[in-house]
Design a protein around this motif. Structure first.
Motif, short mmCIF file in Angstrom:
data_model
loop_
_atom_site.label_atom_id
_atom_site.label_comp_id
_atom_site.label_asym_id
_atom_site.label_seq_id
_atom_site.Cartn_x
_atom_site.Cartn_y
_atom_site.Cartn_z
N TYR A 131 0.81 -1.22 -0.07
CA TYR A 131 -0.01 -0.08 0.04
C TYR A 131 0.84 1.22 0.07
O TYR A 131 1.68 1.21 0.63
N PHE A 132 0.43 2.13 -0.67
CA PHE A 132 1.44 3.44 -0.72
C PHE A 132 0.04 4.60 -1.08
O PHE A 132 -0.71 4.47 -1.67
N GLU A 133 0.69 5.90 -0.47
CA GLU A 133 -0.19 7.12 -0.42
C GLU A 133 0.48 7.70 -1.88
O GLU A 133 1.66 7.83 -1.96
N ALA A 134 -0.60 7.98 -2.88
CA ALA A 134 0.16 8.67 -4.19
C ALA A 134 -0.40 9.96 -4.11
O ALA A 134 -1.53 10.34 -3.67
N SER A 135 0.26 10.72 -4.92
CA SER A 135 -0.19 12.13 -5.33
C SER A 135 -0.01 12.54 -6.75
O SER A 135 0.79 11.91 -7.36
N GLU A 136 -0.72 13.30 -7.18
CA GLU A 136 -0.21 13.77 -8.61
C GLU A 136 -0.35 15.19 -8.62
O GLU A 136 -1.15 16.04 -8.31
N THR A 137 0.56 15.95 -9.48
CA THR A 137 0.94 17.31 -9.39
C THR A 137 0.56 17.87 -10.97
O THR A 137 1.27 17.30 -11.68
N ASP A 138 -0.02 18.73 -11.27
CA ASP A 138 -0.07 19.41 -12.53
C ASP A 138 0.49 20.94 -12.34
O ASP A 138 0.01 21.47 -11.49
N THR A 139 1.22 21.47 -13.28
CA THR A 139 1.77 22.68 -13.36
C THR A 139 1.36 23.25 -14.47
O THR A 139 1.71 22.41 -15.75
N TYR A 140 0.93 24.35 -14.67
CA TYR A 140 0.47 24.78 -15.74
C TYR A 140 1.11 26.21 -16.05
O TYR A 140 1.41 27.10 -15.11
N ALA A 141 1.89 26.70 -17.07
CA ALA A 141 2.24 28.14 -17.37
C ALA A 141 1.00 28.73 -17.95
O ALA A 141 0.86 28.48 -19.32
N LEU A 142 0.56 29.65 -17.67
CA LEU A 142 -0.47 30.49 -18.25
C LEU A 142 -0.16 32.15 -18.53
O LEU A 142 0.46 32.67 -17.98
#
Length: 142
Positions: A131-142
């Protein structure tokens, strides 16, 4: 046991002892399940098939134990002859197999799995889920 080859050889000896004892007792399958995470500890459950308490016969084997040698001031692994029920031997074998392949499995988010011995086929199957905790990051240059 520190050396991987020695651990695997010890596992192989225990596997053969379990298979021989299970065949003699008329046990077709042994199955163990485990789970645990963080500070909740861990849970182990063992079953024999067919489910008959009379089949849980005593088995005499040599188990590896760590003992402190006061002269050398080191821990050494020694083999100690031990007699215990088949289900308890299987439980110790399962713990050894899981720990040698997924050491620390019960830490943090933990894990779970099962170990099955098919006595007729002579096979052992370990199925493990981490089991593991996951995260997802999105970065946008606007």
């Amino acid at each position: 046991m520190q050396d991987l080859d020695a651990r695997r050889a010890h596992e192989a000896r225990l596997k053969e002892a379990i298979l021989n004892a299970a065949r003699q007792a008329g046990v077709a399958h042994l199955r163990g399940e485990y789970s645990g995470a963080g500070d909740s500890g861990d849970h182990w459950e063992v079953s024999l098939e067919p489910d008959n308490p009379e089949l849980d016969q005593d088995v005499t084997v040599e188990l590896a134990e760590s003992q402190f040698d006061a002269k050398s001031r080191e821990y050494k692994t020694v083999l100690v002859e031990t007699t215990l029920p088949l289900s308890e031997l299987f439980d110790r074998y399962m713990e050894m197999v899981v720990e040698s392949r997924h050491g620390g499995w019960e830490n943090n988010e933990g894990g779970a799995g099962s170990l099955t011995i098919d006595v007729v086929e002579g096979t052992v199957t370990l199925e493990h889920t981490t089991y593991f905790e996951a995260s997802e990051t999105d970065t946008y240059a606007l």
